[in-house]
Design an enzyme around this catalytic site. Structure first.
Site, PDB file in Angstrom:
ATOM      1  N   SER A 101       7.637  -4.921   7.317  1.00  0.00           N
ATOM      2  CA  SER A 101       7.198  -5.841   8.529  1.00  0.00           C
ATOM      3  C   SER A 101       7.824  -7.061   8.543  1.00  0.00           C
ATOM      4  O   SER A 101       7.183  -8.154   8.466  1.00  0.00           O
ATOM      5  CB  SER A 101       5.515  -6.064   8.273  1.00  0.00           C
ATOM      6  OG  SER A 101       4.641  -5.036   8.280  1.00  0.00           O
ATOM      7  N   ASP A 129       5.262  -2.910  11.169  1.00  0.00           N
ATOM      8  CA  ASP A 129       3.959  -2.794  11.234  1.00  0.00           C
ATOM      9  C   ASP A 129       3.470  -2.764  12.665  1.00  0.00           C
ATOM     10  O   ASP A 129       2.343  -2.156  13.070  1.00  0.00           O
ATOM     11  CB  ASP A 129       3.155  -3.944  10.538  1.00  0.00           C
ATOM     12  CG  ASP A 129       3.469  -5.277  10.777  1.00  0.00           C
ATOM     13  OD1 ASP A 129       4.552  -5.493  11.572  1.00  0.00           O
ATOM     14  OD2 ASP A 129       2.963  -6.102  10.306  1.00  0.00           O
ATOM     15  N   ARG A 147       0.760  -1.328  -0.171  1.00  0.00           N
ATOM     16  CA  ARG A 147       0.078  -0.047  -0.007  1.00  0.00           C
ATOM     17  C   ARG A 147       0.952   1.147  -0.116  1.00  0.00           C
ATOM     18  O   ARG A 147       1.859   1.256   0.654  1.00  0.00           O
ATOM     19  CB  ARG A 147      -0.839  -0.042   1.459  1.00  0.00           C
ATOM     20  CG  ARG A 147      -2.121  -0.921   1.178  1.00  0.00           C
ATOM     21  CD  ARG A 147      -2.952  -0.778   2.178  1.00  0.00           C
ATOM     22  NE  ARG A 147      -2.460  -0.540   3.568  1.00  0.00           N
ATOM     23  CZ  ARG A 147      -3.109   0.241   4.690  1.00  0.00           C
ATOM     24  NH1 ARG A 147      -4.186   0.745   4.498  1.00  0.00           N
ATOM     25  NH2 ARG A 147      -2.477   0.212   5.838  1.00  0.00           N
TER      26      ARG A 147
END
Length: 917
Positions: free
Chosen positions: A602, A656, A539
């Protein structure tokens, strides 16, 4: 020739006249389809009433749970004894059931009389007699001193709370033994059998003869889920959804319900249908006002009904020239076998004459025709009434299954059904007319009730043995409080190892400093670009933060990362990321705008500053080459330079988990822990700088990314790992690594379930022992299916539907087991999360020297969000293991993207403060 025709005409005219005469007299006994549909609706309402906890006490149709939860599946085997008490004879049976690739049953039995003085005497004498008969049977067949499971067919209304217990509600038929009503008949029989020291039997099941009939037929036809008896008495049973049975705990699966439909109408529901003849039968019976439906239908009463009708017609001068005989006045002189004989196709009239003559009557041809028609009307009404009630049951089955059309089999037994020449044909025809959307097969039961009791016992033995095997597997996933405390203690030790300079390299929990040294204070503001890489989707976000009101607005675009990119070269991966950024900037009209950027990455990274992160190792399916050991921020900068279209200020690289903590910290200043329970598993928290030996300085706090997914890679939790965890690990991209994550995260839970299902199927405990190709496919059982299957709102039918999508043709029982397996795996995962979280909150409480700690944990991840029970079990575990910590779990809204922007904003604020200082 003319004389023959004249004679035939006279006979048919005579027959027609006699039939009309009887029809007029028995007008109320002839039931139209409209009336039958009305009776069907009344019976449906009574069934509903009987199934409800609040309405059952006043229901006439008692809908008794039998605790028979499964029908035979063909794998039953062994030797069983069976007793059958309920009619004019008592029967003992030995049944040998063997699988041998095909269903095979061998039986040997013996009948014993049931004298009136026994069945109407003292209860203890009745059970002593039964035990004596059993002992005699075992002695004559050389079965003494050998242990047998036993099934008891007891054809009277009983309230059961388990399969091997039954409280007699009331005697029916001709039985009236004293002191038995309201007692457990299994206990009575067990007590009587103890007097025989040389017989060793274990009563596993108590069943009704109707249930026995259904089970016998179900052994031959798996579609059989209804049993009907039309004999001395009448009754029906069927398989009901547990979710509809208020009288029994639990919503899973099905259970056989003994309707005890003989009492239908005892509350006045059928008063408009009952005739003067029915009322006379009832008044002369052993139980006036009871079993009114049975008294209109069953073999015990049909002959007597015909006698009463004939006597009244004779008194009215409509038969036998008004003459009556003493036999016609005598109760019980016409039996149901006589009714059947009189209705035989060819010999019927001759039989009628003979029977009437034996009653001391002198019947004319016309009398014989009329009497035969009386028998037809009485028995046809019986078949009609049975058909209406059976149609109600079939409709309920179809509606329970939410089917347009039902295919099912009804197991049939009973002397009336067997010996009456026209009865079966009439019953079948009317049922099919009343339920045109049901394809019904009627299967005659062979030795129904007694063989059926043995089949119930065989099924109970099979289910008992299977249950033990299944429980043995599920027990591997049940963690005791001591085991969870042990995990908590070991996790705490790994934290300490990871924070210390000397032991850091040996620690499985890496405790990576993130250089995030502050939480949002509400003054952050501005526009920020955020990137989020952590799964198959990437994203790019534009985040606008306003100060004061803590308002955040976000715009984002999702891009797929193909497998060949995930597992290609590092250069290809970062070029793809930059292409996605370029597309987003074009889409938002931001090409050329200089924006601070936060990169949520992440994967385990070792950081030396907030904008530097060296990838330790890939997880979650990523395998891009030339990345491990490299600074991912430098790789991103290089890719941006290669494109040479825009420049970005990369301020922070974050995990994350840290993003999740920061997002929740923006809303709640008490949030100092971040938790991810999704595809992967991780936790971060704000640690005192004085405890972090890897970083210079003792003042303030810094966020530590624990990377706890690697907990246990040194073997410290091998005692709670199962063979299924080992198989999942062996088949993964990184064998021997991320062991804790592989027991707790969404990427692996479905795969653990799949391994268990394969093992249970190999043991013959699931899916009829057939492993489908789909079940052999790795990754087919996604974790989202666990969340769906474990939903409290999901009926078993929907669970079966999910399994069918996976190519798994499951029975109702299979679906229950699959649900239990999913529950065991996800519960263990939530508890392990809870033990890890308890370790960190206890550490924070002790570090701060507090008696009691109040803290908020920011949580994100699909497993936490979508699983119906995960969050509750996690919270319960933390509360139990860290009782002096008040932990609030706060769901993060878009943690990783928004969090990266907030970290960037905080970093900018802290940089500015440093400059000013």
């Amino acid at each position: 020739m003319f004389a023959v025709h004249l004679m035939a005409f006279y006979f048919s005219k005579l027959k027609e006249d006699q039939i009309k005469k009887v029809d007029r007299f028995l007008y109320h006994m002839r039931l139209s389809d409209e009336t039958l549909l009305d009776i069907m609706a009344r019976f449906q309402a009574e069934m509903q009433k009987g199934l409800g906890k609040d309405t059952n006490p006043t229901a006439s149709v008692k809908m008794l749970p039998t605790f028979v939860r499964a029908i035979p599946d063909g794998s039953e085997n062994g030797e069983f004894l069976s007793l059958d008490l309920g009619g004019s004879k008592f029967r003992v049976l030995k049944v040998q059931v063997s699988e041998e690739g095909k269903r095979n049953v061998q039986m040997e039995s013996q009948f014993y009389p049931t004298p009136n003085e026994i069945i109407r005497g003292n209860g203890s004498e009745l059970f002593d007699y039964i035990a004596d008969c059993l002992a005699d049977f075992m002695k004559t067949r050389g079965l003494k001193h050998k242990k047998f499971p036993l099934g008891l067919t007891f054809s009277f209304p009983c309230r059961q709370t388990k399969l091997e217990e039954g409280i007699l509600l009331s005697w029916t038929k001709k039985f009236k033994a004293r002191g038995v009503q309201d007692t457990d008949v299994v206990s009575c029989l067990t007590k009587a059998m103890k007097k025989h020291k040389d017989i060793d039997v274990d009563i596993l099941t108590l069943v009704n003869d109707t249930v026995g009939t259904m089970m016998t037929c179900a052994y031959d036809d798996p579609y059989c889920e209804v049993g009907v008896i039309i004999g001395t008495g009448t009754n029906a049973c069927y398989m009901e959804d547990m979710s509809n049975i208020d009288l029994v705990e639990g919503d899973e699966g099905r259970m056989c319900i003994n309707t005890e439909w003989g009492a239908f109408g005892d509350d006045g529901t059928l008063e408009d249908i009952r005739t003067e003849f029915d009322r006379e039968i009832d008044l002369g019976s052993l139980n006036p006002g009871k079993q009114l439906f049975e008294k209109m239908i069953s073999g015990l009463y049909l002959g007597e009904l015909v006698r009463i009708v004939l006597l009244k017609m004779a008194k009215a001068g409509l038969l036998f020239g008004g003459k009556k005989s003493s036999a016609l006045h005598t109760k019980g002189k016409i039996e149901t076998r006589h009714v059947a004989a009189m209705e035989k196709y060819k010999e019927g009239l001759a039989n009628t004459r003979e029977i009437l003559t034996d009653l001391g009557l002198e019947p004319s041809e016309a009398d014989c025709i009329a009497v035969q028609h009386v028998c037809t009307i009485v028995s046809f009404r019986s078949a009609n009434l049975c058909a209406a009630a059976l149609a109600a049951i079939l409709t309920r089955l179809r509606e329970n299954k939410k089917l347009e059309r039902l295919r099912t089999t009804v197991g049939m037994d009973g002397t009336l059904y067997k010996i009456h020449p026209q009865y079966p044909k009439r019953l079948h025809k009317v049922v099919r007319r009343l339920v045109p959307n049901c394809d019904v097969r009627f299967l005659l039961s062979e030795s129904g009730s007694t063989k059926g009791a043995a089949m119930v016992t065989a099924v109970a033995s099979r289910v008992q043995a299977q249950r033990k095997q299944i429980d043995k597997v599920l027990a591997l996933f049940q963690l005791t409080r001591e085991q969870l405390m042990d995990v908590q203690g070991k996790m705490r030790r790994e934290f300490e190892y990871g924070l210390k300079r000397d032991t850091h390299l040996m620690a499985t929990v890496k405790m990576l400093p993130t250089y995030v040294c502050g939480m949002p204070d509400g003054t952050e503001k501005g526009k920020f670009l955020a990137l989020d890489l952590g799964g198959t989707n990437f994203r790019v976000l534009l985040v606008k933060i306003r100060s004061g009101r803590r308002s955040v607005r976000m715009y984002n675009k999702i891009f797929a990362i193909p497998l060949e990119i995930m597992q290609g070269t590092g250069e290809e991966l970062f070029d793809h990321i930059v292409q996605c950024i370029a597309d987003f900037l074009d889409y938002m009209g931001l090409k050329g705008v200089q924006l601070p950027l936060g990169f949520t990455f992440s994967f385990p990274c070792r950081q030396t500053s907030i904008d530097k992160g060296t990838l330790i190792e890939w997880t979650k399916g990523f395998k891009a080459t030339d990345c491990e050991g490299e600074d991912v921020v430098d790789m991103l900068r290089e890719a941006i330079k290669r494109r040479n279209e825009f420049d970005l200020d990369i301020v922070a690289v974050v995990n994350d988990t840290v993003g999740t903590m920061m997002t929740c910290g923006h809303e709640d200043p008490n949030c100092e822990i971040g938790l991810i329970a999704g595809t992967g598993s991780n936790m971060c928290y704000m640690e005192e700088m004085r405890n972090i030996e890897l970083v210079e300085g003792d003042e303030g706090k810094m966020c530590i990314n624990t990377e706890w997914g690697g907990f246990g890679d040194n073997g410290c939790i091998d005692d709670i790992r199962t063979q299924y965890d080992e198989k999942v690990d062996e088949g993964s991209l990184n064998p021997g690594k991320q062991r804790y994550e592989k027991m707790t995260s969404g990427m692996y839970l479905g795969e653990i379930v799949r391994q268990i299902l394969i093992d249970l199927t190999k043991q013959g405990l699931l899916f009829r022992g057939q492993i489908s190709e789909r079940l052999r496919t790795r990754g087919i059982f996604e974790t989202k299916f666990l969340s769906q299957i474990e939903s409290d709102r999901l009926a078993l039918l929907q669970v079966r539907s999910i399994l069918q999508q996976l190519g798994l043709d499951s029975t109702c029982e299979d679906s229950i087991v699959v649900k239990e397996v999913c529950g065991a795996v996800s519960r263990r995962a939530a508890q392990l999360y809870g033990a890890g979280l308890a370790a960190v909150v206890e550490k924070k409480r002790e570090d701060q020297g507090l008696e009691y700690l109040k803290i908020t944990v920011g949580v994100d991840g699909t497993l936490y969000k979508l699983h119906p029970h995960f969050s509750r079990i996690l919270q319960e575990t933390v509360k139990e293991l860290a009782p002096r910590c008040d932990v609030t779990l706060m769901l993060s809204e878009d943690g990783s993207g928004k969090g990266a922007a907030l970290i960037t904003a905080v970093a900018k604020r802290l940089q500015q403060a440093q400059k000013e200082n």
